[in-house]
Scaffold this active site. Structure first.
Site, PDB file in Angstrom:
ATOM      1  N   HIS A  87      10.798   4.358   4.890  1.00  0.00           N
ATOM      2  CA  HIS A  87       9.905   3.197   4.843  1.00  0.00           C
ATOM      3  C   HIS A  87      10.600   2.034   4.123  1.00  0.00           C
ATOM      4  O   HIS A  87      10.104   1.522   3.119  1.00  0.00           O
ATOM      5  CB  HIS A  87       8.608   3.540   4.115  1.00  0.00           C
ATOM      6  CG  HIS A  87       7.678   4.411   4.904  1.00  0.00           C
ATOM      7  ND1 HIS A  87       6.529   4.956   4.369  1.00  0.00           N
ATOM      8  CD2 HIS A  87       7.715   4.839   6.195  1.00  0.00           C
ATOM      9  CE1 HIS A  87       5.904   5.672   5.299  1.00  0.00           C
ATOM     10  NE2 HIS A  87       6.618   5.620   6.406  1.00  0.00           N
ATOM     11  N   ASP A 191       3.883  12.211   3.465  1.00  0.00           N
ATOM     12  CA  ASP A 191       5.277  11.829   3.220  1.00  0.00           C
ATOM     13  C   ASP A 191       6.177  13.053   3.130  1.00  0.00           C
ATOM     14  O   ASP A 191       7.221  13.129   3.790  1.00  0.00           O
ATOM     15  CB  ASP A 191       5.395  11.039   1.904  1.00  0.00           C
ATOM     16  CG  ASP A 191       5.170   9.548   2.082  1.00  0.00           C
ATOM     17  OD1 ASP A 191       5.092   9.077   3.221  1.00  0.00           O
ATOM     18  OD2 ASP A 191       5.069   8.850   1.048  1.00  0.00           O
ATOM     19  N   ILE A 408      -1.196  -0.812  -2.944  1.00  0.00           N
ATOM     20  CA  ILE A 408      -0.479  -1.822  -3.715  1.00  0.00           C
ATOM     21  C   ILE A 408      -1.355  -3.045  -4.003  1.00  0.00           C
ATOM     22  O   ILE A 408      -1.255  -3.632  -5.081  1.00  0.00           O
ATOM     23  CB  ILE A 408       0.830  -2.231  -3.001  1.00  0.00           C
ATOM     24  CG1 ILE A 408       1.631  -3.211  -3.869  1.00  0.00           C
ATOM     25  CG2 ILE A 408       0.546  -2.815  -1.634  1.00  0.00           C
ATOM     26  CD1 ILE A 408       2.010  -2.693  -5.233  1.00  0.00           C
ATOM     27  N   THR A 409      -2.214  -3.413  -3.073  1.00  0.00           N
ATOM     28  CA  THR A 409      -3.075  -4.571  -3.334  1.00  0.00           C
ATOM     29  C   THR A 409      -3.990  -4.310  -4.527  1.00  0.00           C
ATOM     30  O   THR A 409      -4.295  -5.224  -5.294  1.00  0.00           O
ATOM     31  CB  THR A 409      -3.932  -4.909  -2.099  1.00  0.00           C
ATOM     32  OG1 THR A 409      -4.589  -3.727  -1.653  1.00  0.00           O
ATOM     33  CG2 THR A 409      -3.084  -5.460  -0.978  1.00  0.00           C
TER      34      THR A 409
END
Length: 492
Positions: A87, A191, A408-409
């Site tokens: 990523h 992941d 993340i936001t």
């Protein structure tokens, strides 16, 4: 069950922290422009929470100086050590953090372990304010018999291993088994499943460590089960990660249609992102694949599957008792509805043979210093809007403030909010008046204790070395793993 891993959004899509009308950015700066004092502020942790907090403080105060302390020799936290190597676009946020670090009012001090090399009280004495943004550096244990057996690892350690976290460089997971089980159904779980099953040639040009790539080339793992206590409607992963799994080259999904019966009717009222995720799951589980997709699946040598309504009860040992050979799962049912539904055991169990168990049921923060209050049950520093309870001038942001949740936001907005609160307190006169020595005092302490801090320019030398080492193999970088080698390269 597992924390969502970092998802990154283009700048244009990111929410902006809105200040109340009476305290707009301009009015903040106007109020500060009348004050001659240079606030010395310290941030502990150089992951997203630390850098976003520093960014907000520097942007909204024209003279504030921010020092960022980091226990690793290198910056960026989970952006470097948590984001999957396949990523790379997610890591572009490092460019923004680098701009912050290049400010003449910001300094990075790596290789400094707060709580060991310097105490929080010493930082508080040297700075007008201290912000703790050190994240969640541990994992939640399974707390079941057998979890200490070889072959049982935390997903956090496995991620650290393939991403070059120095403390995990010697992990050496045994990938000689046919089947692996991942406990948890969040993005981190997907992941690690994806990295286990991705054909190694697809990872060759990423920044995965050479040791991990070599081990994955020799891996015998053919099937990965991703196990959750609850049902499809409660999974914690997001649609991007699920789509990647469905489209993963050389693999086929194993999804039991019985797990999805009645789901179509139950998702009509759920929020749109969750509905889209469920629709993709339903299509993968229930629809007959087209000719091309059927042929792709038929030729796949590896497989992954989702197991729902299963809770780990015991890791089963091999006959000689020397390693994991399976996991006993309690069959569960749900009490309640929607995402708040709780898994309760039915009394039935099933055994799932496997040689590798990866626990991905959550990260957790740890206490940093005896002088800082800590809630061990919630795994956070007790705080009100980022102000640490009963400790004036001490603040927190990110996962150590709210727990290891969100994307993340969430961390960006949360960190901006802590920065905003700190600046409010500065205006209100709630922080110490008069000058503070800042890093000058801490530098003297560290020097007397034999600690070699690493600067951002030092990091850029290490960065250049990593990029150089990666070029020969066509990789963006070959990460340095040994702190002693890093210090040697820097002349320490």
């Amino acid at each position: 069950m597992a924390p969502r891993c970092w998802r990154w959004w283009p700048w244009s899509a990111w929410p902006r922290t809105r200040l109340p009308p009476s305290e707009s950015t301009q009015s903040f700066r106007q109020q500060f422009s009348t004050q001659e004092q240079t606030p010395q502020i310290c941030v502990v942790g150089s992951g997203p929470a630390g850098f976003y907090t520093a960014q907000h403080l520097l942007k909204h105060h024209p003279r504030a100086h921010v020092d960022i302390y980091e226990k690793q020799l290198v910056p960026f936290g989970l952006v470097r050590f948590g984001v999957a190597p396949d990523h790379p676009e997610v890591k572009n946020v490092i460019n923004t953090f680098t701009q912050t670090a290049h400010s003449d009012r910001c300094a990075f001090h790596g290789n400094v372990v707060v709580g060991r090399d310097v105490t929080v009280q010493e930082l508080r004495d040297a700075y007008h304010a201290v912000v703790l943004s050190y994240g969640a550096e541990d994992h939640r244990g399974l707390e079941i018999p057998g979890e200490e057996l070889p072959g049982v690892l935390s997903a956090r350690a496995f991620v650290g291993w393939y991403n070059g976290l120095p403390e995990n460089r010697k992990l050496a997971p045994d990938l000689s088994c046919d089947t692996a089980v991942v406990l948890g159904q969040g993005n981190v779980a997907l992941d690690v499943a994806r990295i286990l099953l991705t054909p190694p040639e697809y990872l060759e040009k990423t920044d995965i460590t050479a040791a991990a790539l070599g081990a994955l080339r020799q891996s015998q793992v053919k099937t990965v089960w991703i196990v959750g206590r609850r049902g499809p409607l409660q999974v914690a992963f997001t649609i991007k990660e699920l789509r990647e799994m469905i489209q993963l080259p050389g693999t086929r999904p194993i999804l039991d249609p019985a797990d999805f019966l009645g789901l179509q009717d139950r998702i009509k009222e759920v929020p749109r992102p969750r509905k889209r995720l469920m629709e993709l799951l339903l299509r993968a589980a229930m629809e007959k694949p087209g000719v091309a997709e059927a042929a792709r699946r038929a030729s796949a040598s590896r497989a992954w599957g989702l197991r729902f309504f299963r809770s780990p009860q015991q890791v089963l040992p091999s006959p000689d008792g020397r390693r994991a050979a399976g996991i006993r799962l309690a069959v569960t049912r749900l009490e309640g509805v929607g995402e708040a539904a709780r898994a309760v055991p039915t009394g039935d169990v099933e055994d799932l043979p496997c040689g590798l168990v990866l626990s991905s049921i959550g990260y957790k923060s740890c206490p940093i210093d005896p002088s800082v209050p800590f809630d061990p049950k919630l795994g956070v520093i007790p705080n009100v809007e980022g102000r640490v309870v009963d400790v004036p001038g001490l603040y927190c942001s990110g996962w150590v403030k709210r727990g290891p949740t969100g994307v993340i936001t969430t961390t960006m907005t949360d960190s901006f909010a802590t920065g905003h609160i700190l600046l409010q307190d500065l205006i209100a006169g709630l922080l110490p008046s008069g000058p503070r020595p800042g890093y000058a005092a801490i530098k003297a302490l560290l020097g007397s204790r034999g600690v070699w801090p690493v600067s951002f320019s030092d990091w850029e030398k290490l960065d250049a070395e990593e990029v150089s080492r990666g070029q020969g193999a066509g990789k963006p970088r070959e990460k340095l793993l040994d702190p002693q080698e890093m210090l040697w390269l820097l002349g320490h």
